[in-house]
Design a protein around this motif. Structure first.
Motif, PDB file in Angstrom:
ATOM      1  N   LEU A   1      -5.191   3.049   7.175  1.00 56.51           N
ATOM      2  CA  LEU A   1      -5.663   1.666   7.329  1.00 56.51           C
ATOM      3  C   LEU A   1      -5.169   1.016   8.614  1.00 56.51           C
ATOM      4  O   LEU A   1      -5.723   0.000   9.047  1.00 56.51           O
ATOM      5  CB  LEU A   1      -5.251   0.829   6.121  1.00 56.51           C
ATOM      6  N   ALA A   2      -4.155   1.587   9.256  1.00 57.13           N
ATOM      7  CA  ALA A   2      -3.638   1.021  10.508  1.00 57.13           C
ATOM      8  C   ALA A   2      -4.722   0.995  11.583  1.00 57.13           C
ATOM      9  O   ALA A   2      -4.732   0.095  12.427  1.00 57.13           O
ATOM     10  CB  ALA A   2      -2.423   1.803  10.983  1.00 57.13           C
TER      11      ALA A   2
ATOM     12  N   PHE B   1       2.772   0.107  13.084  1.00 55.37           N
ATOM     13  CA  PHE B   1       1.759   0.317  12.045  1.00 55.37           C
ATOM     14  C   PHE B   1       1.354   1.782  12.014  1.00 55.37           C
ATOM     15  O   PHE B   1       1.036   2.365  13.046  1.00 55.37           O
ATOM     16  CB  PHE B   1       0.529  -0.544  12.335  1.00 55.37           C
ATOM     17  N   ASN B   2       1.346   2.357  10.822  1.00 58.36           N
ATOM     18  CA  ASN B   2       0.921   3.737  10.600  1.00 58.36           C
ATOM     19  C   ASN B   2       0.051   3.823   9.359  1.00 58.36           C
ATOM     20  O   ASN B   2       0.001   2.886   8.568  1.00 58.36           O
ATOM     21  CB  ASN B   2       2.138   4.658  10.433  1.00 58.36           C
ATOM     22  N   GLY B   3      -0.590   4.961   9.183  1.00 56.83           N
ATOM     23  CA  GLY B   3      -1.434   5.202   8.022  1.00 56.83           C
ATOM     24  C   GLY B   3      -2.901   5.021   8.363  1.00 56.83           C
ATOM     25  O   GLY B   3      -3.266   4.475   9.418  1.00 56.83           O
TER      26      GLY B   3
ATOM     27  N   TYR C   1       0.845  -1.199   0.000  1.00 57.39           N
ATOM     28  CA  TYR C   1       0.000   0.000   0.000  1.00 57.39           C
ATOM     29  C   TYR C   1       0.879   1.247   0.000  1.00 57.39           C
ATOM     30  O   TYR C   1       2.001   1.204   0.492  1.00 57.39           O
ATOM     31  CB  TYR C   1      -0.875   0.044   1.272  1.00 57.39           C
TER      32      TYR C   1
ATOM     33  N   VAL D   1      -6.640  -2.137  10.870  1.00 61.01           N
ATOM     34  CA  VAL D   1      -5.836  -3.295  11.254  1.00 61.01           C
ATOM     35  C   VAL D   1      -5.854  -3.439  12.776  1.00 61.01           C
ATOM     36  O   VAL D   1      -6.037  -4.536  13.304  1.00 61.01           O
ATOM     37  CB  VAL D   1      -4.391  -3.167  10.722  1.00 61.01           C
TER      38      VAL D   1
ATOM     39  N   LEU E   1      -1.102   2.607   4.538  1.00 63.34           N
ATOM     40  CA  LEU E   1      -0.636   1.645   5.533  1.00 63.34           C
ATOM     41  C   LEU E   1       0.865   1.482   5.402  1.00 63.34           C
ATOM     42  O   LEU E   1       1.379   1.184   4.322  1.00 63.34           O
ATOM     43  CB  LEU E   1      -1.302   0.282   5.361  1.00 63.34           C
ATOM     44  N   ARG E   2       1.536   1.691   6.498  1.00 63.27           N
ATOM     45  CA  ARG E   2       2.973   1.437   6.578  1.00 63.27           C
ATOM     46  C   ARG E   2       3.177   0.548   7.793  1.00 63.27           C
ATOM     47  O   ARG E   2       2.828   0.915   8.909  1.00 63.27           O
ATOM     48  CB  ARG E   2       3.773   2.721   6.722  1.00 63.27           C
ATOM     49  N   ALA E   3       3.712  -0.636   7.555  1.00 65.01           N
ATOM     50  CA  ALA E   3       4.004  -1.579   8.626  1.00 65.01           C
ATOM     51  C   ALA E   3       5.484  -1.929   8.532  1.00 65.01           C
ATOM     52  O   ALA E   3       5.922  -2.510   7.542  1.00 65.01           O
ATOM     53  CB  ALA E   3       3.145  -2.829   8.487  1.00 65.01           C
TER      54      ALA E   3
END
Length: 172
Positions: free
Chosen positions: A142-143, A138-140, A109, A146, A114-116
């Protein structure tokens, strides 16, 4: 590539696990970095394959910075390979065999969505033992989803990974 883990305080959420392993760091590192044997011991990440950005398998399966990983994950963890897999694409950021550090970041993504980012370290714990530590931040946008829908299962999955690494590293 960054060589330091992200600040967990700045993430939407993070998962963190530690284990003491009754085996030397080098032995645990060999288990952690031998991707071809994950199916033998890892109930969370059932397999990891080095691929290109198009998710096509690379002939060279050597773990290295800048390469891509395609993971087959079981969330929640299970050794049952008939279970439904998730298959995230990760970019390897750090493979440091001297300091026993490994890191990758999800690239499925855009980072605003989403940054994981996952980090794993092994350190000497005295008396031939080692300490395994892993965390994923997890960031963003969508986090938040999640976190709400998957956090509990992710924590169980990380525990399964750490327990499997411990058991496999401690085998004679």
């Amino acid at each position: 590539m960054a060589t330091l883990p992200p600040n967990v305080e700045k993430g939407v959420f993070f998962v963190h696990v530690t284990r003491e392993i009754d085996a030397p760091v080098d032995k645990a590192w060999d288990v952690l970095t031998d991707l071809s044997k994950y199916h033998e011991w890892n109930p969370f990440v059932r397999s990891m394959t080095i691929v290109n950005a198009s998710k096509e398998e690379d002939a060279d399966q050597t773990l290295a910075e800048g390469k891509y990983l395609l993971m087959k994950c079981h969330i929640p963890p299970t050794m049952d390979d008939s279970a439904r897999n998730q298959a995230p694409l990760e970019l390897v950021k750090v493979v440091d065999g001297v300091n026993h550090r490994l890191s990758w970041v999800n690239v499925d993504y855009p980072s605003f969505a989403l940054r994981a980012e996952r980090w794993q370290t092994l350190t000497a714990a005295g008396d031939g033992k080692s300490k395994y530590e892993t965390w994923e931040v997890f960031n963003g946008v969508l986090a938040y989803f999640v976190k709400f829908f998957m956090e509990k299962s992710l924590r169980r999955s990380f525990d399964g990974f750490a327990d499997g690494l411990k058991a496999q590293s401690e085998r004679s």
